[in-house]
Design an enzyme around this catalytic site. Sequence first.
Site, PDB file in Angstrom:
ATOM      1  CB  CYS A   1      -8.116   1.758  75.791  1.00  0.00           C
ATOM      2  SG  CYS A   1      -8.555   1.704  74.046  1.00  0.00           S
TER       3      CYS A   1
ATOM      4  CG  HIS B   1      -6.624   0.454  69.036  1.00  0.00           C
ATOM      5  ND1 HIS B   1      -7.742  -0.070  69.628  1.00  0.00           N
ATOM      6  CD2 HIS B   1      -6.082   1.300  69.943  1.00  0.00           C
ATOM      7  CE1 HIS B   1      -7.861   0.439  70.848  1.00  0.00           C
ATOM      8  NE2 HIS B   1      -6.871   1.273  71.072  1.00  0.00           N
TER       9      HIS B   1
ATOM     10  CG  HIS C   1      -2.682   1.346  73.489  1.00  0.00           C
ATOM     11  ND1 HIS C   1      -3.151   0.964  74.730  1.00  0.00           N
ATOM     12  CD2 HIS C   1      -3.758   1.810  72.802  1.00  0.00           C
ATOM     13  CE1 HIS C   1      -4.472   1.174  74.769  1.00  0.00           C
ATOM     14  NE2 HIS C   1      -4.856   1.696  73.623  1.00  0.00           N
ATOM     15  CD  GLU C   2      -3.347   4.767  70.119  1.00  0.00           C
ATOM     16  OE1 GLU C   2      -4.327   4.431  69.434  1.00  0.00           O
ATOM     17  OE2 GLU C   2      -3.437   5.087  71.313  1.00  0.00           O
TER      18      GLU C   2
HETATM   19 NI    NI Z   1      -6.726   2.375  72.872  1.00  0.00          NI
END
Ligand code: NI
Length: 191
Positions: free
Chosen positions: A105, A151, A147-148
Site C-alpha cells: 500500500c 480505504h 483493497h481500495e
Molecule cells: Ni492502499
Amino acid sequence: MAILKIARMGHPVLAAPARPVENPAAPEIRALVRDMAETMLDSPGIGLAAPQVHVPLRIVVFQVPAGRDDGAEKNPARVPEGLNVLINPAIEPLGEEMEEDWEGCLSVPGMTGRVPRLVRIRYAGFDVDGRLFEREAAGFHARVVQHECDHLDGILYPQRMRDLASFGFVEEIRKVHGSDAGDEGSRNGQT
Ligand code: NI
C-alpha cells in the site's frame, strides 16, 4: 495536473470513513480524479483512494496491469484496460471463497503482508460522466477493488491480515519469498 501528497498509516484521514460524492460528474471531481491518476502513476502504484491524498471522499482509481489478470479463468468478463475510476462504490460478495495473497500500500510504504480477500465480487459505482455501472471481478482485479474500497471505510490492509507473522519489510520478505511479495514490480503492487 498535480502530484498529490500521500498520507501514511497513522494519519487520521486514513482511519475515518469517507463521504459520498454528491455529484460524480462535477468538474472538480474530474480534476481530482486526474490528479489521483497522475499521483498513482508517479508513485508508482496500481491503485489509489481519495483519502490517501487527504481527500475524504468515496473515490478510487486503479488499473489491472496486463498479465496480472489471474482471475480471468474464474471470471470470463474482460478486465478493463487502462485507468479505472470508481465513485461511490458498492461491493457485493459472489460466493464465500477467500484467498490469501501479498499486498502492499502506498500509505504503508516499504511493507507487505498476506491478506485474505473474497475471490469473486460484483461491484458498482459511478464514472466521471455520472454514469452508474456494474461489473463482476475475480482474483487480482477483485483484490485491488476490495483493497481500495477498504480505504473508503478507514481500513488499511494490515487490519485485514489473519496472521501478522507475514507482515514485514518488502526487502526482507523478498529474501524469503522471492519477488512474489511486495511492492511495485511484484505480483500485486502497491495500492
Ligand atoms: Ni492502499
